[in-house]
Design a protein around this motif. Structure first.
Motif, PDB file in Angstrom:
ATOM      1  N   TYR A   1      -7.119   8.289  -7.941  1.00  0.00           N
ATOM      2  CA  TYR A   1      -7.789   7.961  -6.680  1.00  0.00           C
ATOM      3  C   TYR A   1      -9.071   8.770  -6.577  1.00  0.00           C
ATOM      4  O   TYR A   1      -9.126   9.926  -7.006  1.00  0.00           O
ATOM      5  CB  TYR A   1      -6.871   8.295  -5.503  1.00  0.00           C
TER       6      TYR A   1
ATOM      7  N   GLY B   1      -8.043   0.456   0.012  1.00  0.00           N
ATOM      8  CA  GLY B   1      -6.662   0.222   0.412  1.00  0.00           C
ATOM      9  C   GLY B   1      -6.196  -1.198   0.283  1.00  0.00           C
ATOM     10  O   GLY B   1      -5.037  -1.502   0.601  1.00  0.00           O
ATOM     11  N   ASN B   2      -7.058  -2.091  -0.184  1.00  0.00           N
ATOM     12  CA  ASN B   2      -6.695  -3.496  -0.343  1.00  0.00           C
ATOM     13  C   ASN B   2      -6.501  -3.818  -1.824  1.00  0.00           C
ATOM     14  O   ASN B   2      -7.364  -3.532  -2.656  1.00  0.00           O
ATOM     15  CB  ASN B   2      -7.792  -4.401   0.226  1.00  0.00           C
ATOM     16  N   GLU B   3      -5.367  -4.417  -2.148  1.00  0.00           N
ATOM     17  CA  GLU B   3      -5.079  -4.784  -3.527  1.00  0.00           C
ATOM     18  C   GLU B   3      -6.050  -5.862  -4.001  1.00  0.00           C
ATOM     19  O   GLU B   3      -6.231  -6.879  -3.339  1.00  0.00           O
ATOM     20  CB  GLU B   3      -3.652  -5.290  -3.635  1.00  0.00           C
TER      21      GLU B   3
ATOM     22  N   TYR C   1      -6.848  -1.077  -6.345  1.00  0.00           N
ATOM     23  CA  TYR C   1      -7.180  -1.182  -4.922  1.00  0.00           C
ATOM     24  C   TYR C   1      -8.642  -0.817  -4.667  1.00  0.00           C
ATOM     25  O   TYR C   1      -9.198   0.068  -5.327  1.00  0.00           O
ATOM     26  CB  TYR C   1      -6.335  -0.212  -4.085  1.00  0.00           C
TER      27      TYR C   1
ATOM     28  N   TYR D   1      -1.443  -1.410 -10.142  1.00  0.00           N
ATOM     29  CA  TYR D   1      -2.140  -2.098  -9.058  1.00  0.00           C
ATOM     30  C   TYR D   1      -3.503  -1.448  -8.847  1.00  0.00           C
ATOM     31  O   TYR D   1      -3.632  -0.226  -8.856  1.00  0.00           O
ATOM     32  CB  TYR D   1      -1.323  -2.034  -7.765  1.00  0.00           C
TER      33      TYR D   1
ATOM     34  N   ARG E   1       0.850  -1.181   0.000  1.00  0.00           N
ATOM     35  CA  ARG E   1       0.000   0.000   0.000  1.00  0.00           C
ATOM     36  C   ARG E   1       0.885   1.230   0.000  1.00  0.00           C
ATOM     37  O   ARG E   1       1.621   1.470   0.957  1.00  0.00           O
ATOM     38  CB  ARG E   1      -0.902  -0.038   1.237  1.00  0.00           C
TER      39      ARG E   1
END
Length: 233
Positions: free
Chosen positions: A58, A152-154, A149, A147, A2
């Motif tokens: 984001y 916050g989690n891949e 997400y 990546y 992260r």
């Protein structure tokens, strides 16, 4: 891994972002047919392209209540291009009703990416709760890996595209087969792009809109300079 720095003015409870933006949801019901059976997607979204190279995108999104039927589907999402000024390759993440690879009217998380080697999309996880806020993020972690997400989690790695992103989009994509509907507006906040050097993030310093057939759905900015709050209706 992260990499994103924390954003100010956010609360995080059990991995879910709580964001007090102060919007009052309106009601939107789209029954038009101008995008009827379109072979191309239609949009109501905010756009960013300031001519600079960036390392990711984001946004925070509030899950809206929506539905689709038969061959139609509707998405609320973040798109990040992954090869410079061209839109040939990209990655996206969001939630959907009746995705082609995940049929059914229950809301589902999904991601999709297209690179020189592969195109892949899938639904994953459970059904997002209407009214909850979530973080959507895509960033370049190596020279050819992006990546993806959620909170916050891949959830996925898009491998094979080199180059920075010049474009980001946040908002709604819809394909009419017979009918798609939003029962409330879909809100987006704290839009950011990441610098090409890890890991500084910046609010959008410019904004536009991509609204095809605005009689069906439209995009409205509620904050400019920076361009960080908006919604589709």
């Amino acid at each position: 891994m992260r990499l994103r720095a924390a954003v100010a003015a956010l609360g995080v409870i059990a991995g879910i972002v709580v964001c007090n933006v102060g919007f009052s949801p309106g009601i939107s019901s789209a029954t038009g047919s101008t995008c009827w059976n379109s072979t191309l997607p239609c949009y109501a979204r905010g756009t960013f392209n300031d001519g600079s190279a960036w390392g990711g995108g984001y946004v925070q999104t509030e899950v809206a209540n929506m539905s689709a039927t038969e061959s139609s589907w509707i998405n609320q999402e973040l798109w990040t291009t992954t090869n410079g000024n061209s839109n040939t390759y990209w990655a996206e993440i969001g939630y959907s009703a009746n995705q082609p690879y995940c049929r059914g009217n229950q809301l589902r998380w999904f991601y999709y990416y297209q690179n020189p080697n592969a195109s892949y999309g899938t639904c994953f996880g459970g059904s997002p709760s209407v009214g909850s806020w979530h973080q959507l993020e895509i960033q370049e972690d190596t020279s050819s890996e992006w990546y993806i997400y959620l909170d916050g989690n891949e959830v996925a790695i898009d491998s094979g595209t080199s180059g920075w992103n010049y474009n980001d989009y946040t908002g709604l994509e819809y394909h009419y087969g017979t009918f798609t509907n939003m029962y409330t507006n879909g809100y987006y906040s704290y839009n950011e792009v990441r610098g090409t050097g890890c890991c500084s993030w910046y609010y959008w310093d410019e904004g536009g809109s991509d609204a095809k057939y605005p009689t069906d759905y439209n995009w409205i900015w509620t904050s400019t300079n920076p361009w960080i709050h908006g919604y589709n209706t």
